[in-house]
Design an enzyme around this catalytic site. Structure first.
Site, PDB file in Angstrom:
ATOM      1  N   GLU A 120      -8.375   5.474  -4.269  1.00 41.26           N
ATOM      2  CA  GLU A 120      -8.456   6.335  -2.850  1.00 41.26           C
ATOM      3  C   GLU A 120      -8.721   7.735  -3.159  1.00 41.26           C
ATOM      4  OE1 GLU A 120      -5.695   5.910   0.410  1.00 41.26           O
ATOM      5  OE2 GLU A 120      -5.364   3.811   0.177  1.00 41.26           O
ATOM      6  N   ASN A 163       0.938  -1.085   0.208  1.00 41.33           N
ATOM      7  CA  ASN A 163       0.039   0.139  -0.060  1.00 41.33           C
ATOM      8  C   ASN A 163       0.871   1.264  -0.064  1.00 41.33           C
ATOM      9  OD1 ASN A 163      -2.699   1.196   0.405  1.00 41.33           O
ATOM     10  ND2 ASN A 163      -1.934   2.152   2.142  1.00 41.33           N
ATOM     11  N   GLU A 164       0.788   2.036  -0.794  1.00 45.57           N
ATOM     12  CA  GLU A 164       1.270   3.341  -1.050  1.00 45.57           C
ATOM     13  C   GLU A 164       2.693   3.233  -0.669  1.00 45.57           C
ATOM     14  OE1 GLU A 164      -0.652   6.408   1.043  1.00 45.57           O
ATOM     15  OE2 GLU A 164      -2.068   6.664  -0.554  1.00 45.57           O
ATOM     16  N   GLU A 202      -6.986   7.011  12.419  1.00 42.21           N
ATOM     17  CA  GLU A 202      -7.720   7.598  11.238  1.00 42.21           C
ATOM     18  C   GLU A 202      -9.306   7.732  11.718  1.00 42.21           C
ATOM     19  OE1 GLU A 202      -5.095   8.427   7.525  1.00 42.21           O
ATOM     20  OE2 GLU A 202      -5.551   6.123   7.572  1.00 42.21           O
ATOM     21  N   LYS A 203      -9.715   7.520  12.566  1.00 42.82           N
ATOM     22  CA  LYS A 203     -11.145   7.473  12.862  1.00 42.82           C
ATOM     23  C   LYS A 203     -11.923   8.522  12.405  1.00 42.82           C
ATOM     24  CE  LYS A 203     -10.381   8.087  17.726  1.00 42.82           C
ATOM     25  NZ  LYS A 203      -8.770   7.849  17.867  1.00 42.82           N
TER      26      LYS A 203
END
Ligand code: GAL
Ligand code: ZN
Length: 667
Positions: free
Chosen positions: A306, A148-149, A354-355
């Protein structure tokens, strides 16, 4: 690779390991309601799948895969290797990355691995193999999403393992120490190395480091990350031939890795992009990144893998997207070549770092405007399936190069030039003129373009110099900015007069650079002014388009044009103000015979042609009438060019929605 070819994908990152099986069922129901066609599954699931080395728990993932298959939702399945589980750091602390100060970073966040670590690579490939064996023939599997990234947080590692890997990379590039010493100009400051053991990553040192060493370390680090991706790709190709493979790369102003050298390893390019809702020009930067992604894939459709439905969670204050903005920016991606619109993430996390990042399903559920706007977009994209696969024509190319980016921003240059600002300054006038642009590396085949724009190509290879020369000779038109063609790929000056690589092509020489101080300006005889930099230009065949009327070089040439072969080379020795830059770009477009996608549009309206469709995107917060169409604030119209693809006026019928009550007005 055509799993998306007959429809536009719509979906999100899906992280069911954070939720109970009852929630999964609710997710599937809501996904169907929102028109979701594809999810990227399990990106951060390594610690859930492999709780101890070699002990796998696939039960939950089996169930989720089956649920998705039954619902007809495609899966872009993550290999899950982006964030190693705690046991890997415990058993193998040497896999943790080390920064340039020699500090070993701790686990507790994500991406805590040394890209050169054979232990990390082996563990990652091990997991990828298990995933491939388990799900290679599952009906839901349509795409592999590796890692990922890459480089999102850890672009480089300075540990001893990385140092060894760097040495191997250098041996491969230069053969022996003589080659390395020559490439790195090590006679300067007594830096000559006589033993490979003395060759190090550019760790913290007393003062300015060797720039060639810095530059090679950036190249090496990009290759080390690519090698991680390739190691997984190789086993996936072997075990599941026919399943396309990609990883998501980032549309942001940071030279994380040399994506141009990665592109051949993507079966489809996948972009992550988070334009800033507070920035009134964010859509222009976004347009650039979309153009870059399309160009990386040679014009083939890419995925917007994304983006955010509304607020992000790391640039406080994190403002939500106003009504219509998610739709507008999603259509911008589709207009510029994306065949999928996907979000991070499907359901907002209840805990973790990251909520507060927006999702399709919020903490309060789905009875809210974020979900309604997303679901409306899902329905709209499904009605536009004939857009999928369409190509985006471009007459203009802008040259963008990572080695140049790294080199230009190293220390001790005559002035402080930043590639993001420099590229924007050239791209924005083209965007305002509604001219579509491809983003190409300097060595690209340029023959198809009417105009090639080269922002500040300080570092350039002989191949690039030859290619640009041949392009103009053959009738092409070039627009180039100052401090180009100065150094070779080892950051060594091209001697004999600036700009060594382009002197003949531009018909001039530059005696000295006169960077301007902050706030200092020089007038231009063409009207307007300039700042940042002033080349002392001595024409050698070029005609003068504008001279300085003030600043350090009054009366001397500031902008020139040279007829060369069958084409022209226009040169900017300074940074003109925005208005003068738009005039200059407009003049060069006329000279090159480039027409806008649609002429005479109101300011802030973006027009892009894709296949037989014309997209009109109103980035204004007021209504406009454009190309015969009424557009509400932040509205989009997709016109089918049934009769005459060259003219928006003949288009019919139009598709618009925007019937949602506005939120965030006057913000
Ligand atoms: C991306 C990343 C996602 C998520 C998102 C939002 O960089 O791939 O996992 O972190 O940003 O911040
Ligand atoms: Zn390392």
């Amino acid at each position: 690779m055509n799993f998306l070819s007959n429809r536009l994908g719509f979906g999100a990152d899906y992280n069911p390991e954070q939720w109970s099986p009852e929630v999964w069922r609710d997710d599937i129901r809501l996904m169907r309601e929102a028109g979701v066609t594809i999810v990227t599954l399990g990106i951060f699931s390594w610690a859930t799948v492999e709780q101890e080395p070699g002990r796998y728990d696939f039960g939950w993932l089996d169930e989720v895969m089956d649920l998705l298959a039954a619902a007809g939702i495609d899966v872009s399945l993550a290999t899950g290797t982006a964030s190693p589980p705690s046991w890997l750091s415990r058993l193998h602390p040497e896999t943790l990355p080390v920064n340039h100060d020699g500090v070993r970073l701790s686990p507790g966040s994500r991406q805590h691995y040394c890209p050169s670590s054979p232990v990390y690579r082996e563990a990652a490939v091990g997991l990828a193999v298990q995933m491939a064996k388990r799900y290679g023939t599952h009906p839901a599997l349509k795409l592999w999403h590796v890692g990922n990234e890459y480089g999102c947080h850890i672009q480089e590692c300075y540990c001893d393992v990385s140092a060894d890997d760097f040495r191997a990379w250098l041996r491969d590039r230069y053969g022996d120490l003589d080659g390395l010493n020559a490439a790195w100009s090590t006679t300067f400051w007594s830096q000559r190395v006589t033993d490979w053991a003395d060759v190090l990553p550019p760790r913290t040192a007393p003062t300015l480091r060797n720039p060639a060493q810095d530059l090679d370390f950036r190249r090496f680090s990009s290759d080390a990350l690519l090698a991680c991706y390739r190691a997984e790709r190789a086993v996936l190709q072997e075990l599941t031939p026919g399943v396309p493979i990609t990883t998501n790369i980032m549309g942001m102003w940071e030279p994380v890795a040399d994506y141009a050298s990665w592109a051949a390893d993507f079966d489809i390019v996948a972009l992550d992009i988070y334009p800033e809702p507070k920035d009134p020009t964010a859509h222009i930067d976004a347009a650039f990144f979309h153009d870059q992604m399309r160009s990386l894939g040679g014009g083939r459709p890419y995925m917007m893998m994304e983006t955010a439905t509304s607020a992000i969670s790391y640039r406080p204050p994190n403002r939500p997207k106003r009504t219509g903005l998610n739709r507008l920016w999603s259509h911008q991606a589709v207009a510029r070549g994306a065949d999928a619109v996907m979000y991070f993430q499907w359901r907002a996390s209840a805990g973790g770092a990251e909520k507060f990042h927006s999702a399709v399903v919020s903490h309060g559920g789905a009875d809210n405007r974020i979900f309604r706007e997303a679901a409306a977009l899902g329905a709209e994209l499904s009605s536009l399936s004939d857009v999928a696969g369409g190509r985006v024509p471009a007459d203009v190319a802008i040259v963008h190069d990572y080695a140049n980016w790294w080199a230009l921003e190293l220390d001790a240059r005559p002035g402080e030039l930043k590639i993001p600002e420099r590229v924007r300054a050239h791209y924005a006038p083209l965007w305002h003129a509604n001219v579509t642009v491809d983003v190409v590396p300097p060595e690209a085949d340029l023959s198809a373009y009417k105009l090639v724009v080269v922002p500040n190509l300080y570092l350039c290879t002989d191949a690039a110099a030859d290619g640009l020369r041949r392009y103009v000779e053959g009738g092409g038109h070039l627009l180039m900015s100052f401090f180009s063609g100065i150094a070779d790929e080892c950051d060594r000056i091209r001697l004999g007069g600036y700009p060594g690589a382009f002197r003949e092509l531009l018909g001039l020489r530059v005696e000295e650079f006169w960077p301007l101080s902050d706030g200092e300006r020089a007038g231009l005889s063409s009207g307007g002014g300039a700042d940042l930099w002033a080349d002392h230009i001595v024409p050698e065949g070029a005609e003068v388009l504008a001279a300085y009327t003030g600043g350090p070089l009054p009366g001397l040439p500031a902008v020139t044009r040279h007829a060369f072969g069958a084409g022209t080379a226009t040169y900017l020795g300074t940074r003109p103000d925005e208005h003068s830059m738009r005039d200059l770009v407009a003049d060069t477009l006329r000279l090159a015979g480039v027409a806008p996608v649609v002429a005479g549009l109101p300011a802030g309206v973006e027009a892009v042609r894709r296949g037989r469709h014309l997209f009109l995107l109103n980035h204004n917060d007021h209504a406009v009438h454009a190309a015969g169409t009424d557009l509400a604030p932040r509205d989009v119209a997709v016109l089918r060019l049934d009769r005459d693809p060259a003219s928006g006026a003949a288009a019919a019928p139009s598709l618009q929605s925007g019937a949602v009550p506005p939120v965030g007005e006057g913000a």
